[in-house]
Design a protein around this motif. Structure first.
Motif, short mmCIF file in Angstrom:
data_model
loop_
_atom_site.label_atom_id
_atom_site.label_comp_id
_atom_site.label_asym_id
_atom_site.label_seq_id
_atom_site.Cartn_x
_atom_site.Cartn_y
_atom_site.Cartn_z
N TRP A 1 35.24 147.04 79.70
CA TRP A 1 36.50 146.34 79.33
C TRP A 1 36.89 145.19 80.21
N LEU A 2 37.06 144.18 79.97
CA LEU A 2 37.88 143.17 80.72
C LEU A 2 38.91 142.40 80.02
N ARG A 3 39.85 141.78 80.69
CA ARG A 3 40.74 140.92 79.93
C ARG A 3 39.65 139.61 79.23
N TRP A 4 40.16 139.28 78.33
CA TRP A 4 39.46 137.89 77.67
C TRP A 4 39.21 136.84 78.59
N ARG A 5 38.05 136.63 78.40
CA ARG A 5 37.46 135.44 79.51
C ARG A 5 36.53 134.62 78.66
N ILE B 1 25.82 136.58 77.70
CA ILE B 1 24.63 137.41 77.97
C ILE B 1 23.64 136.69 79.27
N GLY B 2 23.24 137.59 79.98
CA GLY B 2 22.32 137.17 81.05
C GLY B 2 23.05 137.17 82.33
N MET B 3 24.32 137.27 82.13
CA MET B 3 25.20 137.29 83.41
C MET B 3 25.16 138.97 83.99
N ARG B 4 25.71 139.23 85.05
CA ARG B 4 25.97 140.78 85.30
C ARG B 4 27.20 140.74 86.07
N LEU B 5 27.61 142.19 86.08
CA LEU B 5 28.91 142.72 86.88
C LEU B 5 28.42 143.51 87.93
N ARG B 6 29.02 143.25 89.05
CA ARG B 6 28.75 144.20 90.25
C ARG B 6 29.87 144.99 90.97
N GLY C 1 6.02 125.14 90.12
CA GLY C 1 5.93 125.02 88.64
C GLY C 1 7.10 126.35 87.94
N GLY C 2 7.22 127.38 88.82
CA GLY C 2 8.29 128.52 88.48
C GLY C 2 9.59 128.13 89.06
N ALA C 3 10.33 129.30 88.87
CA ALA C 3 11.71 129.32 89.44
C ALA C 3 12.15 130.64 90.34
N THR C 4 12.89 130.64 91.24
CA THR C 4 13.57 131.75 91.77
C THR C 4 14.91 132.03 90.99
N THR C 5 15.10 133.13 90.52
CA THR C 5 16.62 133.31 90.14
C THR C 5 17.33 134.32 91.00
N VAL C 6 18.40 133.62 91.49
CA VAL C 6 19.46 134.22 92.23
C VAL C 6 20.78 134.47 91.56
N PHE C 7 21.73 135.43 91.98
CA PHE C 7 22.84 135.34 91.26
C PHE C 7 24.16 135.15 92.29
N GLU C 8 24.77 134.24 91.78
CA GLU C 8 26.10 134.01 92.56
C GLU C 8 27.30 134.30 91.86
N GLU C 9 28.32 134.87 92.72
CA GLU C 9 29.53 135.19 92.35
C GLU C 9 30.42 134.26 91.96
N ARG C 10 31.07 134.24 90.67
CA ARG C 10 31.88 133.45 90.16
C ARG C 10 33.51 133.78 90.08
N LEU D 1 35.43 144.44 89.74
CA LEU D 1 34.16 144.23 89.33
C LEU D 1 34.07 142.44 89.69
N ASN D 2 32.78 142.19 90.50
CA ASN D 2 32.33 140.62 90.58
C ASN D 2 31.66 140.12 89.47
N LEU D 3 31.81 139.10 88.68
CA LEU D 3 31.24 138.63 87.68
C LEU D 3 30.17 137.50 88.62
N GLU D 4 28.68 137.81 88.07
CA GLU D 4 27.75 137.01 88.97
C GLU D 4 27.19 136.14 87.80
N VAL D 5 26.62 135.07 88.17
CA VAL D 5 25.80 134.10 87.16
C VAL D 5 24.36 133.78 87.79
N PRO D 6 23.51 133.96 86.99
CA PRO D 6 22.08 133.64 87.28
C PRO D 6 21.93 131.95 87.63
N VAL D 7 21.42 131.58 88.97
CA VAL D 7 21.06 130.16 89.43
C VAL D 7 19.64 130.37 89.35
N GLU D 8 18.85 129.49 88.72
CA GLU D 8 17.55 129.08 89.18
C GLU D 8 17.26 128.02 90.20
N THR D 9 16.31 128.38 91.10
CA THR D 9 15.82 127.17 92.04
C THR D 9 14.35 126.97 91.93
#
Length: 111
Positions: free
Chosen positions: A67-71, A76-81, A28-37, A15-23
């Protein structure tokens, strides 16, 4: 606290762990994209399925325990792909408080 027995050889899903990045969108708003970490081996356990109606169509939602190894960098708010499948992380826990494994309680929307 009792130690959880778990066979790490069952972690066969990559699985790839992805984090939200707001631009800022300039209005006045933001666009959220996910980047692989990171990438990690995991065990995906389906827990439950549900059907809901949204905008006149049925939306299927499946919950999973992953289930993952400890990290320390999973929250919350991240995602796995996994390919086209997206698992939104709703909660995390250390099953036996030994920092060996991390369980992510995730939701997957199905077409």
């Amino acid at each position: 606290m009792r130690s959880t027995f778990f066979d790490p050889g069952q972690m066969t899903a990559r699985l790839n762990l992805e984090v939200p990045v707001e631009t800022p969108d300039g209005q006045g708003g933001a666009t959220t994209v996910f980047e692989e970490r990171a990438s990690a081996w995991a065990l995906i356990e389906p827990v439950a399925s549900a059907v809901a109606e949204e905008a006149g169509s049925e939306i299927f939602t499946r919950t999973h325990r992953i289930w993952l190894r400890w990290r320390t960098d999973v929250s919350i708010g991240m995602r796995l792909r996994k390919g086209a499948r997206i698992f939104r992380i709703g909660a995390t826990e250390d099953p036996d408080e030994t920092r060996r494994y991390l369980i992510c309680h995730c939701e997957e929307k199905l077409p």
